[in-house]
Every structure is written in structure tokens, then in C-alpha cells.
Scaffold this active site. Structure first.
Site, PDB file in Angstrom:
ATOM      1  CG  PHE A 149      -3.711   1.158   0.281  1.00 13.07           C
ATOM      2  CD1 PHE A 149      -2.661   1.553  -0.541  1.00 13.07           C
ATOM      3  CD2 PHE A 149      -3.465   0.152   1.205  1.00 13.07           C
ATOM      4  CE1 PHE A 149      -1.413   0.956  -0.463  1.00 13.07           C
ATOM      5  CE2 PHE A 149      -2.217  -0.449   1.299  1.00 13.07           C
ATOM      6  CZ  PHE A 149      -1.185  -0.055   0.451  1.00 13.07           C
ATOM      7  CE  LYS A 173     -13.955  -0.789   4.507  1.00 15.17           C
ATOM      8  NZ  LYS A 173     -12.624  -0.112   4.745  1.00 15.17           N
ATOM      9  CD  GLU A 176      -9.443   2.621   6.795  1.00 10.83           C
ATOM     10  OE1 GLU A 176      -8.815   2.044   7.695  1.00 10.83           O
ATOM     11  OE2 GLU A 176     -10.127   2.009   5.933  1.00 10.83           O
ATOM     12  CB  SER A 226      -3.370  -8.305   3.691  1.00 14.91           C
ATOM     13  OG  SER A 226      -4.284  -8.294   4.778  1.00 14.91           O
ATOM     14  CB  CYS A 281      -2.243  -7.884  -5.331  1.00 17.15           C
ATOM     15  SG  CYS A 281      -3.333  -7.820  -6.756  1.00 17.15           S
ATOM     16  CD  GLU A 382       0.981  -8.914  -0.208  1.00 15.14           C
ATOM     17  OE1 GLU A 382       0.586  -8.739  -1.377  1.00 15.14           O
ATOM     18  OE2 GLU A 382       0.218  -9.102   0.743  1.00 15.14           O
TER      19      GLU A 382
END
Length: 495
Positions: A149, A173, A176, A226, A281, A382
Site C-alpha cells: 500500500f 495484484k 486493496e 512485510s 520500507c 518493523e
């Protein structure tokens, strides 16, 4: 309310029966749209369309593929502002940050536009008398990308421009949580002349992911997200015989030596920790003060944090926008409390921020904890939010040992004026990307992006030469066109 459908074969399609997820405006805390969630059937449809389209696209000339990519770049540049507004509306980052994200994605697309040069093979003449050997690179077929995201434009553009330029078809993909940008990119690719079916977008959660990982006609999977999910993607896709690149999480450190320019180091720490609300990240989440420099550094950090404005990302005065969802805001807030409960000093607490007119937004202002210990969850995990932890060590060697003890090895930075110390640091630190007086050492597209340890599963980073190798198969050809005179049967091993 906006409805986001799957994009398959060059057109929006709806799953039957439809399943939906809400898409939020993080600054307002309200539902702004609904996205269709795909299942095995939708993924199967997308892969079939991609497989059919790839047969012709893979035979297309390099010049034709390059021309499509150049036109796609032009269209993204034309619609840069509209794409940035989509990102800000669904992710929450500031409009300036969203524009920069689009630009960063364009950089990789521009690299991909050099595909006629990037796919040049190697040639050796007369490896034996009258025998030549050369290598060529050919597309894999259908490849899939599963993206996070935090960069809904940039990370998909790390993947599909290179994959498509190499002659593959692509099934994307996206997350969402902020799905609209991926559909818009696919529409622009069609407008640029990309044949329908070469780039497809399927929305969804775990069922869509598993369907891609298990589908026999998907040859490779690229992932950013992740570490737990990266490990799952890698193990599952590899078990089904697929090539995999899976980039995981991070706990990035910035080390400040006593000889460093402390103002520059503080500027870098604040920028890298709180940009995009820490949802990067490559965000710096740990500041490591070496040799007694901690108090002076902390003073500078507090002054800079106090000048930052948290607000709606569409507001030009906002330095930082909201977090992506209410659940994520609560998760990050929980880490802040856990750090304080474990004994860290909560120097700046951003949990009580209030944005006038946006009281329901998912806001958490810049937060600073000092005297953090390596055993605290605020250090080990994280967090992916605007939380900076400060640790203090005596020597550079202590700092390197601290970093090398982390399960992550994505990015790391050192601020110093000492070239000898910098060279020792870059040689001994265990991370895939190193910055020297650079807070966020993201490589330019000619070099690959990727970490070490639990920040990368597989052997390939994103984009650069790694991307070209990942999205193609090498074939080595040995040819002989000598006259047939003198040939004979010879059972010896060829020399």
C-alpha cells in the site's frame, strides 16, 4: 462512491458473485470507495487472458516494445498530477510526496525504455574452429506482481514496465487499501498502445494471492511487503516451481559519529523518519548516536520535529499526512506505548495530534523515543509509522554490531566526515543498501534495489540488471556453419 473493478484484457471486469472491501480517505476517516475482491476464478481469467496475449507480445520487436514504453512514459508525465491526487486520496501521503513517487516510478520506466540495449546478449566467435557461441535472453511468459500500500504507483512501476519490455505479460495484484492507481496505470498502458491482456490488474486479499502463487501458468512472482508475507510468498511460489523475488521488511539505522555535521544529520533523520508518515520500507526508524553525541543530536531533533505540520495531504502546508488505516494507526500507537512502558523516554508523543476539520482522520504526528534498548519491541519490530527510536553506543564498532544483530538488512546510513570510518562501515555492515551522508540510499534504476537477511527472499533485487535477469531466461546457442567436408562420427567428449 467510487467503485474499483478488476482490469482484465484491457477493460474493467466484475467478479461474480462480487465481494467487496472498503477504500478509505485516510485524512477524513471516511469510506471513499469500494474495491472488488478477486478469487481463484478471477485470477484464472486474468492469467488466461495474459497467456493468450503474451504469445504475440513476446514475438514483438524490441523497437515496438520500446515505442509503447516511451508513449506510456509520456502519458504518465501528462497525468502526473492526477495520479498524485489518487495516491494522496487513498494512501494519505502529502501531494508533494505523491508527485515524487510518480517521478520515481517513471525513472524505472525510462530505464525499461532502453530495452533494445538491455537485452543484448554475448557473442564469442570461433570458440572452436568454425563454431560460435552466443547468449540470448527470452521472456518467461506470464509473470505476477504483488505490491504494497505504501507506494501504489512506484512499486508496481518497479515491476511491470521491465517485465513487459522484456516480452512478458503481467498480472498485478496491488494492495486493496489503495487500489485505484494501478487501474489508472493499466489504462494508460492501453492508451500507449500496449495490446489488451498484456497488463492486467486483479484486486483482492489472500485468496487472490494464493491463486497467483499456485497457478501453473504463472512463471514468476515479484513481491514487496512485510517479512512474514515475503517469506510465505517465497516458500509457496517456489514450492510451485516459480521464480520468486520477495522483498520483505526493514529496520533501517542511521548512525551519527561525533565528527558528523549534526545539523545535517538531524535534518536527514527527521526527513527520513517522518516522510510519508514513516510508511516507507527505506524509512529510518533508528537513530544511533555514537560516543556522547546523543544529547546534542536529540536537541536538534526536537527542534525540527516541533516545526513540522501534520495534516491532510492535500493541504500544501502539511509536512506529513495520516496513516493509511485506522487499524494501522492503532497498531503504531500501541508500539509507542509499549516502548514507554518498557522504559524508553517518550520525548515527543504524536498520538494526541488534532487536525482541525479532519478530526476523524488517521493521524499520528512525529514521535521520538530516546534511550531505547535493543530488547524493546519498539526497536526489534518493523513499526511502519512516524516513530523514531534513539539508541546510544560508545563506538562505531558497537553501532555495527547493533545493526548486524538485527534480523533485517535492508538499508543503513552513516553520517561522518571520516573517510576511513566510512569505508570500514560500508565494508562490515550487513545491509544491502548503504548510505554515506545519505539518509535514504535508494539506488537509481541502473542499480538493483534489495536488502540482505530477512529483508530479501530469493536471489534478485528489484529493477536494474537484476530486473532484466529476473524477467527473462538466458539461452546459450552454439552454432556451426562450416562446410560438411571432413565430418565424421566422434564419440569423444567435445573439446
Amino acid at each position: 462512491m467510487k467503485i474499483i473493478q478488476h482490469f482484465v484484457g484491457g477493460t474493467p471486469v466484475q467478479a461474480e458473485p462480487p465481494a467487496w472491501a472498503d477504500v478509505h480517505d485516510p485524512a477524513r476517516g471516511s469510506v471513499s470507495g469500494r474495491v472488488a475482491l478477486g478469487d481463484t476464478d478471477v485470477v484464472g481469467q486474468a492469467v488466461k487472458v495474459a497467456l493468450d496475449a503474451q504469445a504475440a507480445w513476446g514475438e514483438e520487436s524490441l523497437g515496438a516494445r520500446q515505442q509503447v514504453m516511451l508513449e506510456f512514459i509520456r502519458l504518465v508525465e501528462r497525468d502526473r498530477e492526477a495520479l498524485a491526487e489518487i495516491v494522496t486520496g487513498e494512501h494519505g501521503k502529502t501531494i508533494a510526496d505523491a508527485r515524487a513517487e510518480v517521478n520515481a516510478g517513471l525513472d524505472v520506466a525510462k530505464f525499461a525504455a532502453g530495452i533494445p540495449h538491455l537485452l543484448k546478449g554475448e557473442f564469442s566467435e570461433n570458440v572452436s574452429r568454425g563454431v560460435d557461441t552466443y547468449s540470448i535472453r527470452q521472456p518467461l511468459g506470464v509473470v505476477a506482481g504483488i505490491t504494497p500500500f505504501n507506494f501504489p504507483v512506484m512499486v508496481p512501476m518497479w515491476m511491470f514496465p521491465l517485465a513487459i519490455a522484456c516480452g512478458n505479460a503481467f498480472v498485478l495484484k496491488p494492495s486493496e487499501k489503495d487500489p485505484s492507481a494501478s487501474n489508472r496505470l493499466a489504462e494508460l498502458a492501453i492508451e500507449a498502445g500496449l495490446p489488451a491482456g498484456v497488463l492486467n490488474v486483479v484486486h483482492g486479499g489472500a485468496p487472490a494471492v494464493d491463486a497467483l502463487l499456485e497457478h501453473p501458468d504463472v512463471d514468476a512472482v515479484s513481491f514487496v511487503g512485510s517479512t512474514p508475507v515475503a517469506r510465505y510468498i517465497y516458500e509457496t511460489a517456489a514450492r510451485h516451481g516459480k521464480r520468486v523475488q520477495a522483498l520483505g521488511g526493514a529496520k533501517n539505522h542511521l548512525v551519527v559519529l561525533p565528527d558528523a555535521d549534526l545539523d545535517a544529520a538531524a535534518d536527514a533523520l527527521v526527513s527520513a523518519a517522518y516522510g510519508s508518515a514513516g510508511e516507507r520500507c527505506m524509512a529510518i526508524s533508528v537513530g544511533v548516536a555514537v560516543g556522547g553525541v546523543g544529547d546534542a543530536l536529540r536537541e536538534r531533533l526536537v527542534a525540527r520535529i516541533g516545526s513540522l505540520s501534520t495534516g491532510d495531504g492535500r493541504d500544501a502546508a502539511a509536512d506529513m499526512g495520516p496513516l493509511v488505516t485506522a487499524d494501522h494507526m492503532r497498531r503504531v500507537s500501541g508500539y509507542v506505548q509499549a516502548g514507554a512502558d518498557a522504559g524508553a523516554e517518550l520525548v515527543v508523543d504524536g498520538r494526541d495530534v488534532r487536525v482541525p476539520g479532519r478530526e476523524d482522520g488517521f493521524f499520528l504526528a512525529p514521535t521520538l523515543l530516546d534511550h531505547v534498548r535493543p530488547d524493546m519491541t519498539v526497536y526489534t519490530d518493523e513499526i511502519f509509522g512516524p516513530v523514531l527510536s534513539m539508541l546510544r553506543v560508545d563506538t562505531l564498532e558497537d553501532a555495527v554490531a547493533l545493526i548486524n544483530g538485527s534480523e533485517y538488512g535492508n538499508g543503513v546510513s552513516l553520517f561522518t566526515r571520516d573517510g576511513v570510518a566510512a569505508r570500514r562501515f560500508q565494508h562490515t555492515v550487513q545491509a544491502g543498501m548503504v548510505g554515506l551522508n545519505v539518509p535514504i540510499p535508494v539506488p537509481i534504476p541502473y542499480f538493483p534495489f534489495g536488502g540482505w537477511k530477512h529483508s530479501l527472499f530469493g536471489d534478485s533485487g528489484q529493477y536494474g540488471e537484476d530486473g532484466i535477469r529476473f524477467f527473462t531466461r538466458r539461452k546459450v546457442v552454439t552454432s556451426r556453419w562450416a562446410p560438411p567436408a571432413g565430418s565424421r562420427v566422434d564419440l569423444r567428449f567435445p573439446a
